[in-house]
Design an enzyme around this catalytic site. Structure first.
Site, PDB file in Angstrom:
ATOM      1  N   GLU A 225       0.828  -1.203   0.000  1.00  0.00           N
ATOM      2  CA  GLU A 225       0.000   0.000   0.000  1.00  0.00           C
ATOM      3  C   GLU A 225       0.868   1.260   0.000  1.00  0.00           C
ATOM      4  OE1 GLU A 225      -2.963   0.713  -0.477  1.00  0.00           O
ATOM      5  OE2 GLU A 225      -3.417   2.580   0.584  1.00  0.00           O
TER       6      GLU A 225
ATOM      7  N   HIS B 128     -20.372  -7.567 -18.010  1.00  0.00           N
ATOM      8  CA  HIS B 128     -19.011  -7.259 -18.480  1.00  0.00           C
ATOM      9  C   HIS B 128     -18.638  -8.146 -19.671  1.00  0.00           C
ATOM     10  CE1 HIS B 128     -14.930  -5.848 -18.386  1.00  0.00           C
ATOM     11  NE2 HIS B 128     -14.428  -7.029 -18.090  1.00  0.00           N
TER      12      HIS B 128
HETATM   13  C1  HEM Z   1     -12.991  -6.378 -24.468  1.00  0.00           C
HETATM   14  C2  HEM Z   1     -12.318  -5.696 -23.706  1.00  0.00           C
HETATM   15  C3  HEM Z   1     -12.218  -5.733 -22.198  1.00  0.00           C
HETATM   16  C4  HEM Z   1     -11.844  -4.668 -21.464  1.00  0.00           C
HETATM   17  C5  HEM Z   1     -11.486  -3.278 -21.978  1.00  0.00           C
HETATM   18  C6  HEM Z   1     -11.846  -5.087 -20.080  1.00  0.00           C
HETATM   19  C7  HEM Z   1     -11.480  -4.268 -19.021  1.00  0.00           C
HETATM   20  C8  HEM Z   1     -11.468  -4.641 -17.702  1.00  0.00           C
HETATM   21  C9  HEM Z   1     -11.023  -3.812 -16.611  1.00  0.00           C
HETATM   22  C10 HEM Z   1     -10.461  -2.402 -16.747  1.00  0.00           C
HETATM   23  C11 HEM Z   1     -11.171  -4.514 -15.467  1.00  0.00           C
HETATM   24  C12 HEM Z   1     -10.872  -4.012 -14.054  1.00  0.00           C
HETATM   25  C13 HEM Z   1      -9.509  -4.492 -13.629  1.00  0.00           C
HETATM   26  C14 HEM Z   1      -9.114  -4.016 -12.271  1.00  0.00           C
HETATM   27  O1  HEM Z   1      -9.858  -3.336 -11.571  1.00  0.00           O
HETATM   28  O2  HEM Z   1      -7.976  -4.324 -11.871  1.00  0.00           O
HETATM   29  C15 HEM Z   1     -11.716  -5.800 -15.827  1.00  0.00           C
HETATM   30  C16 HEM Z   1     -12.018  -6.799 -14.923  1.00  0.00           C
HETATM   31  C17 HEM Z   1     -12.396  -8.068 -15.284  1.00  0.00           C
HETATM   32  N1  HEM Z   1     -12.607  -8.543 -16.560  1.00  0.00           N
HETATM   33 FE1  HEM Z   1     -12.432  -7.500 -18.266  1.00  0.00          FE
HETATM   34  N2  HEM Z   1     -12.227  -6.412 -20.005  1.00  0.00           N
HETATM   35  C18 HEM Z   1     -12.452  -6.862 -21.279  1.00  0.00           C
HETATM   36  C19 HEM Z   1     -12.825  -8.150 -21.627  1.00  0.00           C
HETATM   37  C20 HEM Z   1     -13.039  -9.193 -20.752  1.00  0.00           C
HETATM   38  C21 HEM Z   1     -13.428 -10.538 -21.115  1.00  0.00           C
HETATM   39  C22 HEM Z   1     -13.644 -11.027 -22.536  1.00  0.00           C
HETATM   40  C23 HEM Z   1     -13.546 -11.237 -19.959  1.00  0.00           C
HETATM   41  C24 HEM Z   1     -13.933 -12.695 -19.748  1.00  0.00           C
HETATM   42  C25 HEM Z   1     -14.487 -13.476 -20.620  1.00  0.00           C
HETATM   43  C26 HEM Z   1     -13.239 -10.368 -18.861  1.00  0.00           C
HETATM   44  C27 HEM Z   1     -13.237 -10.712 -17.515  1.00  0.00           C
HETATM   45  C28 HEM Z   1     -12.948  -9.876 -16.475  1.00  0.00           C
HETATM   46  C29 HEM Z   1     -12.954 -10.274 -15.074  1.00  0.00           C
HETATM   47  C30 HEM Z   1     -13.258 -11.664 -14.530  1.00  0.00           C
HETATM   48  C31 HEM Z   1     -12.601  -9.133 -14.335  1.00  0.00           C
HETATM   49  C32 HEM Z   1     -12.433  -9.008 -12.811  1.00  0.00           C
HETATM   50  C33 HEM Z   1     -10.956  -9.069 -12.499  1.00  0.00           C
HETATM   51  C34 HEM Z   1     -10.609  -8.687 -11.075  1.00  0.00           C
HETATM   52  O3  HEM Z   1     -11.414  -8.847 -10.153  1.00  0.00           O
HETATM   53  O4  HEM Z   1      -9.463  -8.253 -10.880  1.00  0.00           O
HETATM   54  N3  HEM Z   1     -12.937  -9.121 -19.382  1.00  0.00           N
HETATM   55  N4  HEM Z   1     -11.886  -5.849 -17.196  1.00  0.00           N
END
Ligand code: HEM
Length: 355
Positions: A75, A261
């Site tokens: 942190e 999402h």
């Molecule tokens: C297409 C473009 C995508 C963008 C721009 C995007 C962007 C993001 C961002 C910015 C986060 C937050 C990360 C954080 O707070 O550290 C996130 C979280 C997440 N995304 Fe995506 N995402 C995309 C596609 C996907 C796809 C295709 C999947 C699954 C099939 C996915 C699954 C997840 C999951 C499970 C999280 C939670 C991760 C966590 O708790 O740290 N995302 N995404």
């Protein structure tokens, strides 16, 4: 400081902002967001309490938040590096005001953003990871990096005209022959940017509400998500809780966020494919189109890996950083399209600033 030196400082700040964002994701994912229960210090000290005496004092001050040294270090490292970025942005502002030809509006916006970002950092701790604050902090970090990129692009050296005559000050525009296609491209570029921002916000909401691992199957979810769809999952103001760590929403609400999402990812992919097709029609923009598609593919692959491998730390941090990279590419696309459409205004403005 020369123009190049100033531009270098902006580039250094941009690189540091990427490090701060990566460290922020690492801090959140290692559950170190509350590693120090106070702000800006740590258990009342400027650094992590090291000696026995300091650690006893820390325990007496915060009996409900026992010190975990490695989390406190995570942190505090994030705070030190973010503080350094804040100082660099202050320096950018001071230097911008010392030379008339330097832009001042963008540095001022950056300063406001970074001050607000520091406040969000404080609320992240004092409001115990309230999701709207955590998501806002993510968006604030991405905004800082985007503004730094725009400033850096704006400062890039312009090619010198062979003759000083006004007509020759206009570089040829790839859109000269097709105003309609230029209009469509601008529209697609803006739409792409808006959709990516929306998808990032959804991702931030997924992460802040600990909804990452509620669906483990592809393409959408193993449960009947339509049946359990609950729009209250998107209410930004949630009931007050002592702490929001590990989430306060029920299973159905988390499924709703997670699935949205994923649907958002499909919509984003579609819109960016259309944008890539538009960019491809202009030879000056083909490299950006390829870069955008490459980053998009990487981001989708990382997202899928997050799901099937239950959120490995490295992959989750990479998904955060690649999301930011996608945003930066979209920002660069929009800046490029804007400049190519308005070469005269840009040149006149630059010429005026030089005198
Ligand atoms: C297409 C473009 C995508 C963008 C721009 C995007 C962007 C993001 C961002 C910015 C986060 C937050 C990360 C954080 O707070 O550290 C996130 C979280 C997440 N995304 Fe995506 N995402 C995309 C596609 C996907 C796809 C295709 C999947 C699954 C099939 C996915 C699954 C997840 C999951 C499970 C999280 C939670 C991760 C966590 O708790 O740290 N995302 N995404």
């Amino acid at each position: 400081m020369q123009r190049n030196g100033f531009r270098l400082l902006v580039l250094a700040a941009l690189i540091l902002s990427v490090c701060v964002i990566g460290l922020g994701a690492y801090t959140r994912l290692t559950e170190a967001g509350l590693g120090c229960p106070d702000w800006p210090g740590c258990y009342g000290f400027a650094g992590v309490p090291k000696t026995d005496v300091h650690q006893e004092l820390a325990a007496a001050r915060y009996p409900h938040a026992p010190l975990e040294v490695h989390k406190a270090w995570n942190e505090m490292l994030h705070r030190y590096v973010a503080g350094t970025l804040g100082i660099m942005i202050l320096a950018i502002n001071v230097l911008a005001w010392r030379r008339l030809e330097r832009p001042r509006g963008l540095p001022a916006c950056l300063l406001v953003t970074v001050v607000f970002q520091a406040m969000l950092g404080m609320w992240t701790v004092t409001l115990s990871l309230m999701p709207v604050v955590v998501m806002g902090h993510l968006l604030g970090g991405f905004t800082t990096a985007s503004l730094l990129l725009v400033l850096w692009l704006r400062l890039r050296p312009l090619p010198m005209p062979r003759s000083p005559s006004r007509s020759q000050l206009r570089p040829s525009s790839p859109f000269a022959s097709s105003t309609a296609s230029a209009g469509a491209l601008s529209l697609f570029a803006l739409l792409g940017l808006a959709v990516v921002i929306g998808q990032i916000a959804l991702g931030g909401w997924t992460a802040a509400n600990y909804a990452a691992v509620v669906c483990t199957q592809l393409p959408l979810c193993e449960v009947d998500w339509q049946q359990s769809f609950d729009s209250s999952a998107f209410s930004l103001i949630q009931p007050v809780h002592d702490s929001y760590q590990y989430g306060v929403l029920d299973y159905q609400q988390r499924v709703t966020i997670h699935v949205t999402h994923r649907i958002g990812a499909a919509v984003t992919t579609l819109v960016l494919l259309l944008l890539a097709w538009q960019l491809w029609r202009h030879s000056a923009l083909r490299q950006l189109a390829l870069l955008m598609l490459g980053v998009l593919c990487g981001q989708v692959a990382l997202g899928i890996t997050n799901v099937v491998a239950s959120l490995p730390l490295g992959v989750a941090v990479a998904h955060n950083l690649t999301g930011m990279a996608l945003l930066l590419v979209l920002v660069a696309v929009n800046v490029q399209v804007f400049w190519l459409r308005r070469p005269t205004r840009h040149w006149q403005g630059s010429a005026a600033r030089l005198h």
